[in-house]
Design an enzyme around this catalytic site. Structure first.
Site, PDB file in Angstrom:
ATOM      1  N   HIS A 111      18.016 -56.581  11.887  1.00  0.00           N
ATOM      2  CA  HIS A 111      16.762 -56.412  12.624  1.00  0.00           C
ATOM      3  C   HIS A 111      15.775 -55.625  11.773  1.00  0.00           C
ATOM      4  O   HIS A 111      16.166 -54.900  10.859  1.00  0.00           O
ATOM      5  CB  HIS A 111      17.018 -55.667  13.941  1.00  0.00           C
ATOM      6  N   ALA A 156      38.673 -50.769   2.144  1.00  0.00           N
ATOM      7  CA  ALA A 156      38.638 -50.559   3.592  1.00  0.00           C
ATOM      8  C   ALA A 156      37.455 -49.676   3.962  1.00  0.00           C
ATOM      9  O   ALA A 156      37.178 -48.678   3.310  1.00  0.00           O
ATOM     10  CB  ALA A 156      39.937 -49.916   4.056  1.00  0.00           C
ATOM     11  N   LYS A 162      24.823 -54.971  -1.279  1.00  0.00           N
ATOM     12  CA  LYS A 162      24.338 -55.633  -2.500  1.00  0.00           C
ATOM     13  C   LYS A 162      25.419 -56.544  -3.050  1.00  0.00           C
ATOM     14  O   LYS A 162      26.604 -56.385  -2.743  1.00  0.00           O
ATOM     15  CB  LYS A 162      23.970 -54.585  -3.553  1.00  0.00           C
ATOM     16  N   ARG A 176      29.973 -49.353  -3.706  1.00  0.00           N
ATOM     17  CA  ARG A 176      29.600 -49.361  -5.125  1.00  0.00           C
ATOM     18  C   ARG A 176      30.807 -49.794  -5.935  1.00  0.00           C
ATOM     19  O   ARG A 176      31.953 -49.653  -5.501  1.00  0.00           O
ATOM     20  CB  ARG A 176      29.090 -48.007  -5.589  1.00  0.00           C
ATOM     21  N   ARG A 179      35.488 -50.070 -10.323  1.00  0.00           N
ATOM     22  CA  ARG A 179      36.044 -50.481 -11.622  1.00  0.00           C
ATOM     23  C   ARG A 179      36.230 -51.986 -11.639  1.00  0.00           C
ATOM     24  O   ARG A 179      36.123 -52.645 -10.616  1.00  0.00           O
ATOM     25  CB  ARG A 179      37.372 -49.789 -11.894  1.00  0.00           C
TER      26      ARG A 179
END
Length: 194
Positions: A111, A156, A162, A176, A179
């Protein structure tokens, strides 16, 4: 009127989304979630009616929820564990050999940040692509517009906002890259007990 989304998704008023298909899928999913574990043929027939692309190598545990179903496409073997929610307001493509753990949310829908636009029912929807051999850990959330590269692992509880490169381990909120996956991650044959 049938909901049609382009490759980039849509921005529109949720009140204008046709609800007939959504109600039909809700009933089919409810039936699916009420089947006995031994009723494999019945489960397969229901999934054929629910999903955009289905094959007999897709295993979905009970507690599954879809917005529309026809926008979800399984391209090969997949295992979807208990209590997974798939908000497929845009196309979701799931590659071969994917594992989706309990409590995962895959959501094309979002939204606007502006509360007035939200209040008027505005919705944003962007497609999601999950590559081959991906493992999504328990209670992770995959947000609209994301592409997850082949063979990646989503930790988890991660919130993926992204794109994720192939062969990567990602975790956190927001997720993020921790590795790359390497040969060191292969379990030695002498350690496999059975």
């Amino acid at each position: 009127m049938k909901l049609v989304t382009g490759p980039e998704g849509f921005i529109g008023n949720a009140r204008n989304i046709p609800s007939d298909r959504q109600r039909e899928v809700e009933a089919l999913v409810w039936d699916y979630n009420q089947t006995r574990p031994t009723e494999i043929d019945k489960q397969r027939e229901l999934l054929k009616k629910i999903l955009g692309t289905y094959n007999d190598k897709v295993f979905i545990q009970h507690g599954i929820h879809f917005d529309f179903g026809f926008n979800t496409h399984f391209l090969g073997m997949a295992f979807v564990n208990f209590n997974v929610t798939i908000l497929d307001t845009s196309p979701i493509t799931i590659g071969d050999r994917c594992f989706i753990a309990p409590g995962v949310v895959i959501s094309c829908a979002s939204h606007p940040i502006d509360s007035e636009q939200r209040g008027f029912g505005m919705e944003i929807s962007k497609p999601i692509t999950i590559g081959e051999g991906v493992w999504i850990g328990a209670n992770a959330t995959i947000c609209g517009g994301v592409h997850i590269g082949d063979h990646s692992v989503i930790g988890a509880g991660a919130v993926v906002l992204k794109d994720v490169p192939a062969d990567s381990v990602v975790a956190g909120v927001p997720a993020r890259v921790l590795r790359k996956i390497t040969e060191k991650d292969i379990i030695p044959q002498d350690k496999i007990q059975f």
